[in-house]
Design a protein around this motif. Sequence first.
Motif, PDB file in Angstrom:
ATOM      1  N   ALA A  38       0.848  -1.197   0.000  1.00 34.27           N
ATOM      2  CA  ALA A  38       0.000   0.000   0.000  1.00 34.27           C
ATOM      3  C   ALA A  38       0.877   1.239   0.000  1.00 34.27           C
ATOM      4  CB  ALA A  38      -0.890  -0.015   1.247  1.00 34.27           C
ATOM      5  N   ILE A  62      -2.718  -1.578  -3.091  1.00 32.85           N
ATOM      6  CA  ILE A  62      -3.867  -0.730  -2.738  1.00 32.85           C
ATOM      7  C   ILE A  62      -3.345   0.696  -2.567  1.00 32.85           C
ATOM      8  CG2 ILE A  62      -5.596  -0.222  -0.963  1.00 32.85           C
ATOM      9  CD1 ILE A  62      -5.932  -3.198  -0.514  1.00 32.85           C
ATOM     10  N   LEU A  75      -7.992  -0.152   4.204  1.00 28.67           N
ATOM     11  CA  LEU A  75      -6.930  -1.077   3.762  1.00 28.67           C
ATOM     12  C   LEU A  75      -7.022  -2.410   4.513  1.00 28.67           C
ATOM     13  CD1 LEU A  75      -4.063  -1.781   2.481  1.00 28.67           C
ATOM     14  CD2 LEU A  75      -3.090  -0.663   4.509  1.00 28.67           C
ATOM     15  N   ASP A  78     -10.390  -4.212   3.589  1.00 30.35           N
ATOM     16  CA  ASP A  78     -10.360  -4.796   2.231  1.00 30.35           C
ATOM     17  C   ASP A  78      -9.479  -6.038   2.201  1.00 30.35           C
ATOM     18  OD1 ASP A  78     -11.982  -2.768   1.395  1.00 30.35           O
ATOM     19  OD2 ASP A  78     -10.448  -1.671   0.277  1.00 30.35           O
TER      20      ASP A  78
END
Length: 260
Positions: A38, A62, A75, A78
């Motif tokens: 991320a 992400i 985050l 998900d």
Amino acid sequence: MNNFDLEGRVAIITGGNGGIGLGMAEGMARAGATIVIAGRNANKGTKAVSTLETLGATASFITLDVTDEAACHQLIDDTVSTHGRLDVLVNNAGTNIRKEPEEYTVAEWRFVLDTNLTSAFVCSQAAYAAMKKLGGGKTSGGGKIINIGSMFSLFGASFSTAYAASKGGMVQMTKAMACAWAKDNIQVNTVLPGWIDTELTRGARQDVEGLHERIEARTPAGRWGRPDEFAGIAVFLAGSGSDFVTGAVIPVDGGFAAQG
Ligand code: NDP
């Protein structure tokens, strides 16, 4: 049991799209973990995902700004809804503003603290429920939080007031969370990188004259480190080999912190 096997484990690495974070992601990918990286820069993210896929891992990117509290929660949510679990969180995203202390605006101070320290608090807090579910009452297979500190967790420098405060705070936050969450079989540790050749320190070498040579001279190993040299510590701290290691502060620094 192979203490270095991460098959079936799911790991999130903030800022895993480059530098030290990607070095750690590659290590965990080779050990069999599913990787979620991320960060803000999607181009770097896409490239990092293909690198991880060539290692045989399931990997995804992400988009995340770690200073956005709601996005940090998203985050984690998900990841858990896609992969069904969360085993490892690496709080690696970090930044620096290099100035003398009297020159910072409060907004700059907050930016560094929010990016480096508050984000790690928010992501860890968000990950807690999913990790507790893995590990409650057992002695292995629990959650693992790996925080990234710095030599500035230990030392100061005239240009590092905000950064050093954030990285010193990371160590104390690690110890407090390690104490709180040991009962839930969640291990929380901090890695202190020495001076590593990444985008972040390329900036420092431009800003701070003579830095490159001073680091070479001061580091017992006689050189700067490389991001791939964080693969080993990541696999150790993410796997069962570290089930009784918590609240630890581990330099990966070519001996920099040992040098008197
Ligand atoms: P990089 O600049 O390569 O990596 C930093 C990463 O953090 C980037 O991938 C970046 O992603 C991400 N990041 C920064 N701000 C944000 C944000 N607001 N939201 C989401 N992601 C963000 O440097 P390093 O690999 O060197 O740094 C990684 C960590 O290691 C940092 O915490 C740093 O403080 C620490 N460290 C590094 C040392 C070194 O010598 N290199 C020494 C000691 C500690 P994006 O580009 O997408 O924003």
